[in-house]
Motif scaffolding. Sequence first.
Motif, PDB file in Angstrom:
ATOM      1  N   GLU B   5       0.824  -1.203   0.000  1.00 23.52           N
ATOM      2  CA  GLU B   5       0.000   0.000   0.000  1.00 23.52           C
ATOM      3  C   GLU B   5       0.855   1.248   0.000  1.00 23.52           C
ATOM      4  OE1 GLU B   5      -3.160   0.037   2.810  1.00 23.52           O
ATOM      5  OE2 GLU B   5      -3.742  -2.020   2.352  1.00 23.52           O
ATOM      6  N   PHE B   7       2.260   3.088  -2.067  1.00 27.50           N
ATOM      7  CA  PHE B   7       2.096   4.224  -2.993  1.00 27.50           C
ATOM      8  C   PHE B   7       0.806   4.992  -2.775  1.00 27.50           C
ATOM      9  CE2 PHE B   7      -0.058   0.749  -4.960  1.00 27.50           C
ATOM     10  CZ  PHE B   7      -1.147   1.307  -5.594  1.00 27.50           C
ATOM     11  N   VAL B   8      -0.064   4.462  -1.937  1.00 31.57           N
ATOM     12  CA  VAL B   8      -1.319   5.172  -1.685  1.00 31.57           C
ATOM     13  C   VAL B   8      -1.130   6.100  -0.483  1.00 31.57           C
ATOM     14  CG1 VAL B   8      -3.806   4.875  -1.440  1.00 31.57           C
ATOM     15  CG2 VAL B   8      -2.417   3.033  -2.364  1.00 31.57           C
ATOM     16  N   ASP B   9      -1.805   7.253  -0.519  1.00 35.57           N
ATOM     17  CA  ASP B   9      -1.704   8.185   0.615  1.00 35.57           C
ATOM     18  C   ASP B   9      -2.138   7.479   1.880  1.00 35.57           C
ATOM     19  OD1 ASP B   9      -1.202  10.011  -1.300  1.00 35.57           O
ATOM     20  OD2 ASP B   9      -3.220  10.902  -1.264  1.00 35.57           O
ATOM     21  N   PRO B  10      -1.438   7.729   2.965  1.00 32.97           N
ATOM     22  CA  PRO B  10      -1.926   7.162   4.219  1.00 32.97           C
ATOM     23  C   PRO B  10      -3.273   7.801   4.565  1.00 32.97           C
ATOM     24  CG  PRO B  10      -0.161   8.715   4.644  1.00 32.97           C
ATOM     25  CD  PRO B  10      -0.265   8.580   3.154  1.00 32.97           C
ATOM     26  N   VAL B  11      -4.139   6.998   5.167  1.00 34.58           N
ATOM     27  CA  VAL B  11      -5.446   7.538   5.515  1.00 34.58           C
ATOM     28  C   VAL B  11      -5.351   8.236   6.863  1.00 34.58           C
ATOM     29  CG1 VAL B  11      -7.827   6.945   6.096  1.00 34.58           C
ATOM     30  CG2 VAL B  11      -6.646   5.783   4.228  1.00 34.58           C
ATOM     31  N   PRO B  12      -5.635   9.520   6.874  1.00 36.69           N
ATOM     32  CA  PRO B  12      -5.584  10.220   8.158  1.00 36.69           C
ATOM     33  C   PRO B  12      -6.763   9.793   9.019  1.00 36.69           C
ATOM     34  CG  PRO B  12      -6.430  11.679   6.472  1.00 36.69           C
ATOM     35  CD  PRO B  12      -6.135  10.378   5.796  1.00 36.69           C
ATOM     36  N   LEU B  13      -6.528   9.747  10.305  1.00 34.17           N
ATOM     37  CA  LEU B  13      -7.579   9.311  11.204  1.00 34.17           C
ATOM     38  C   LEU B  13      -7.693  10.327  12.334  1.00 34.17           C
ATOM     39  CD1 LEU B  13      -9.479   6.954  11.312  1.00 34.17           C
ATOM     40  CD2 LEU B  13      -7.823   5.709  12.685  1.00 34.17           C
ATOM     41  N   PHE B  14      -8.719  11.154  12.240  1.00 31.87           N
ATOM     42  CA  PHE B  14      -8.927  12.165  13.271  1.00 31.87           C
ATOM     43  C   PHE B  14     -10.290  11.887  13.890  1.00 31.87           C
ATOM     44  CE2 PHE B  14      -9.875  16.838  14.232  1.00 31.87           C
ATOM     45  CZ  PHE B  14      -9.269  16.749  15.473  1.00 31.87           C
ATOM     46  N   VAL B  15     -10.259  11.181  15.004  1.00 29.72           N
ATOM     47  CA  VAL B  15     -11.515  10.725  15.585  1.00 29.72           C
ATOM     48  C   VAL B  15     -11.681  11.294  16.997  1.00 29.72           C
ATOM     49  CG1 VAL B  15     -11.753   8.600  14.281  1.00 29.72           C
ATOM     50  CG2 VAL B  15     -10.313   8.639  16.301  1.00 29.72           C
ATOM     51  N   PRO B  16     -12.911  11.310  17.452  1.00 32.50           N
ATOM     52  CA  PRO B  16     -13.149  11.776  18.819  1.00 32.50           C
ATOM     53  C   PRO B  16     -12.679  10.750  19.836  1.00 32.50           C
ATOM     54  CG  PRO B  16     -15.226  11.146  17.797  1.00 32.50           C
ATOM     55  CD  PRO B  16     -14.179  11.027  16.746  1.00 32.50           C
ATOM     56  N   CYS B  17     -11.407  10.777  20.099  1.00 27.77           N
ATOM     57  CA  CYS B  17     -10.790   9.751  20.929  1.00 27.77           C
ATOM     58  C   CYS B  17      -9.750  10.431  21.807  1.00 27.77           C
ATOM     59  CB  CYS B  17     -10.161   8.738  19.976  1.00 27.77           C
ATOM     60  SG  CYS B  17      -8.875   7.774  20.683  1.00 27.77           S
ATOM     61  N   SER B  18      -9.773  10.117  23.083  1.00 24.90           N
ATOM     62  CA  SER B  18      -8.959  10.879  24.025  1.00 24.90           C
ATOM     63  C   SER B  18      -7.481  10.560  23.925  1.00 24.90           C
ATOM     64  CB  SER B  18      -9.419  10.583  25.454  1.00 24.90           C
ATOM     65  OG  SER B  18      -9.106   9.244  25.779  1.00 24.90           O
ATOM     66  N   ARG B  19      -6.682  11.525  24.279  1.00 28.70           N
ATOM     67  CA  ARG B  19      -5.259  11.228  24.423  1.00 28.70           C
ATOM     68  C   ARG B  19      -4.619  11.953  25.600  1.00 28.70           C
ATOM     69  NH1 ARG B  19      -4.022  14.900  19.361  1.00 28.70           N
ATOM     70  NH2 ARG B  19      -5.732  13.984  18.182  1.00 28.70           N
TER      71      ARG B  19
END
Lengths: 393, 586, 314
Positions: B5, B7-19
């Motif tokens: 994978e 060559f494909v753009d990484p999928v950004p993951l911006f979720v309502p999840c605490s850090r």
Amino acid sequence: MKQVLEGSHAVSEAVRLARVQVISAYPITPQTHIVEAISAFCADGTMDARFLCVESEHSAMAAVIAAASTGVRAFTATSSHGLAYMHELLHWAAAARLPIVMAEVNRALGPGWNIWMDQTDSLSQRDTGWIQLYCEDGQDVLDTTLMAFRLAEAVHLPVMVVLDAFYLSHTFEPVDVPRQNQVDRFLPPLVPRISLDTAHPRVLNQMAPPGVYMEMRYNIQTAMAQVPRRLTQYQKEFRAIFDRPPGDAVEAVQCEDAEVVLVTSGTISSTCRQVISDLRSRGEKIGMLKIKMFRPFPIALVRRFLGAARKVAVVDRNFSFGASGVFAQELRAALCNLDGHPPVFGYIAGLGGRDVTPDTLVEIYRRTQDCPTPPEESIWIGLNQEVVQSWYN
Amino acid sequence: MAPQEAFVDPVPLFVPCSRTSTEVNKTGSWRYLRPTYTEKTAPCGAACPAGEDIARIAMLASRGLFQEAWETILQENPFPAVCGRVCFHPCEGACNRAQLDEPIAIHQLERFLGDTALAAGTQAAVNERSAQGRKAAVVGAGPAGLAAAFFLTRLGFTCEVFEAQPEPGGLLRWGIPAYRLPKEVLQGEIKRIENRGVKILCQTPVTARTLEKIKARNDALFIAGGYGRPIRLNIPGGEMACDGLSFLAQIRSPATFAISGTAAVIGGGNTALDVARTLLRRGVEPVLVYRRRRQDMPAFAPEVDMALKEGIKIKELSAPIRIAQDPNDPESFPLNYELTLQKMKVSSTAINGRARVIPDGNKIETLRVQGVFTAIGAEGDNLGDFPPGANQKHLELSHCQMALQDLPVIWGGDLATPVKSVTHAIASGKQAAIALDTLFAEGWDAVATRLSACRIGSGPTVSMAAYLGGDRERRSARVVTFDEINADYFHPRARVTPVTLDVEQRLPSFAEIEQTLVTGAAREEATRCFNCGICNACDNCRLFCPEMAVAVENTARRINLDYCKGCGICVVECPRNAMVLEEETP
Amino acid sequence: MVQLDIPPNDYINPGHLGCPGCGATLAMKFALKALGEKTVVVIPASCWGVIAGPYPQSALQVPVLQMAFATAGAAASGVRAALDMKGDTATTVLSWAGDGGTFDIGFQSLSGAVERNEDCIFVCYDNEAYMNTGVQRSSSTPYGTRTTTTPGQGWKKTRKKNMVEALAAHRIPYAATASIAFPEDLICKFQKAKDLRGGSRFIHILAPCPTGWGIASDMSVKIARLAVQTNVFPLYEVQDGLKYTLNYQGGRPVQDYLQVQGRFKHLTGADCDQIQQKVDEDWELLRGKAGIYVDPAAARAREQRQCKSKARKS
Ligand SMILES: Cc1ncc(C[n+]2csc(CCOP(=O)(O)OP(=O)(O)O)c2C)c(N)n1
Ligand code: SF4
Ligand code: SF4
Ligand SMILES: [Mg+2]
């Protein structure tokens, strides 16, 4: 190995091969055969999975959301009222970015209770953030279901595999069922990026204030936008492993020189292939654009294939009241910013299981040919005028 | 095979999840009320004439920390084993627990702790200054004198105690029978005072002449000679009556005892009861003759009850008017007496609950007895110009009189206390010690202020611990009431009852009637204590804080004001009112 | 003195968004003390959805799955199924819903889950109304309560639904009530529930809400205790829907409980008598099930005697 399978069981086989770990579903005709077969797999140990027989579709979706949030591969199936009942959680699954796969059998919504084919149920969920893939035949169902898991897990969005009630769900066809080791190569075990984990405790799905909500929504769209390229890539892999092409996002059939291109989805695409070969043999310039991927809507492909067409006739087996057929709407929207785009004729046919025969499609082709521009937004095909008139009395 | 994978753009993951944690929110800013740990005064401690920190003593005892509990008593009172027996324990009358079920058996606890320490022979680790080079002389080795010597020694004085009798202890030694206070207990506690360096000179009566010599050798003087002189019965034939106190003193030494039959004991105080009960133990049948009613007797009610149980008769409303030798049988042995009594009646109930009585016409009764004993009070010697007059600089304290003669002189004990009791005498000795220490350190004018600063509650009782600047000094003087206790945390539970000898077992001997509690019972009883006003580390504040804002730092609790929202739950759920909620100052 | 034998660790962080004196927060604090770090919590829409922290913060030191309002039962089932599939049977799945999420919109899903005997602990922290949306009545709101949807003279005229009974009727292995005023009892019940793996456990916690009940923030625990002392909220356990155990015998007049709360201010003496009657009736019913009988009037008299001096003073 080729097996004669009901469309429903093509789903069940794919779910088995995908090594799904948690299934939760609630019965509704015509989805039942899918989950019955899966129940049997779980019961007899063919599948190492947990089947949760919940008390509603809302709960079925909640359960698979929870399972997916815990980091396992999860599946559900429903139809019509069941899908409508899930509505709240369809949004939830997408915004939680969960790679859930759901088989959705297109069926009409009541009242009048009607268990037959109609696309309005799935199309009215178009804004929920789900990828929607429509299937044409039994093989397509199996392949699409496998692809659905691959895609879902890559972009962190849920996928709806849509198949026609009865025409596909209850129809037996020979289907090439791949071997487990092939599927395992195509679909490696799920490695979740975020999940419930006591070693790394986090709150999932928490409150998102205005300062971040919009970015989160934009992020979903960013992922959606990647789907076409991902699909192309996985198609290549698919072909390499299974030695057969999986369905394209859109398939253009003799569109290059066509004066009228029929836009179809689902099983009527097969009917349309028949009509095209008949009419072409008589010198008629007819083509077809089959839309498999409704979400994300393949705008670029639609523009590419339809930009040069003279007329476009969309066959919608669904209707958005107060507007038009949903595919027609989407198509118009996709083409409107294209200079010199063709006129789009919207046809409503086959609602609530009414048969869309080759003759229906021929009539659509003829009427499109006969009018220079669309006479109205939606042209309802096959209405019984006697019945219609009777209301006024 | 892992899919390619790259060559494909990484999928950004911006979720309502605490850090991160909510700890970044300093929710203390929501607060407009602030909880604080403010310890208050328990009613028992305020009522104890010696100002013992009873709530704390009970708390320590409830955890089995008996040595610490005992040391806490010693801060204020060198005689736990004695007071646990003979003090009339006003503390128990003030105990908040009485309003739930019954008061804590404080005196039993005190006695248990005292006895436990005596048995172990331990010295208390109470704070003590090294000798400061000042000398104090104490006249009288009774409870006041010995307490004064004990406290003065702790404050760095060198003390000598002068005692006329052959053994120290005063009234404790000579006036209280063994069935109430065994000799060994008293000796043990006195010995411990001596071990701290106090010198007791017995058979050394102080006269006006020797007093001058003593003064010359010392920097200060404490006079607590007590009430050694009995008041005689001023009626015809009164000289035929024996003095009860002398009788009690003699009976302690194995002297001859020459009566039998019936004896009248005149008086209604503890001494009268002691005399009567002692007689009983010597085979005499005593009759207590008292001019008021039984409920008016100044003796402690439990003592009266026990006497009655032992079979002593009380003739109330009877005033002696004449004693005569029996005219019918003047030669008999033992002698027979005729005691004439005027019957009395109640005229009105006087202010402090005791009835005023007047003769009931001319109703007369005559008793034939083989002995008459009096216990109608005593008075002190006028040593060292007491009471100090206007001719000298003087100060009247609650438990002492103080004067500046050629050296500072303080009179204490029965001479000066408001209530004539052992524990008040001890309080007097303590007050004198603090007064003298303050006088030398800060001068005459500071004495009253200092004493008032180390008072317990609103009464006159002073605390040595507070004087020496311990935790107790920081306590609020507010006395906790029952309403301020969160009674939800306390369920009715019976008060401990000590093992007591049956009447049959008691009478032939002078064995102690009540036994000391056993360890388990003492500890159990201590757990009944509410620990009013003081933190006993129950941890309720921390447990119930919804904000995790209460921390424990080396056993003390602290409110984290970054997060405390000021809800006040900790304050309400403190079972014992050791916290307060105050307006937040902006 | 009550000696508390309570696990020392907390799995809840300060700085959370609960109101001052929030009973629901305390309930979680105690529950997690018992359950420990190997716990996954499922929280449907509710105040706790807010208390748990806005993005990107967490108020808990265990993983939390926030879910749509109606889903607690099903979502907990999903987590359980997934954990089991991963071979993790040691982690406790705790469903943590408000009364709305339990008695009303979440009832179906909960009923389904416990009928399947899902291996989860289902908790209702009950503040007796929809607090998160501003104190609207729920089917847990007791008779006599004023809420924003039962305002003025329209105060709630129907009974509170008896949830434990409803669950007992499912014959689940363990159902119990608990109170934030009795932390040892509460923690003990959670420990028991934790150890009773393999089936559904339900714990109903009364969680006073200063904001919604019209009480001072420092009174939440006290009022939770009064609820138990007056038998308004009896502490009991039901095993297999059959074996009832009463954990506390109350008997104070309900008036003591009602009069300290703003939400009941409007009630007349006659209304209170009626409530007393209902409470007595329920209590007797419960006693009957527990197989012991004590005259409530006698019990109340005893309780009153215990509080004699208090009453004398006020
Ligand atoms: C389907 C749906 N309907 C309504 C709401 C709005 N809503 C959010 S929380 C809530 C009330 C929650 O009440 P309860 O479960 O008792 O919890 P509490 O807030 O009182 O703690 C409501 C009505 C929602 N989130 N979802
Ligand atoms: S319970 Fe906690 S938040 Fe409330 S006042 Fe006490 S320390 Fe502050
Ligand atoms: S509204 Fe009530 S339940 Fe909600 S956070 Fe505030 S106090 Fe807690
Ligand atoms: Mg609620």
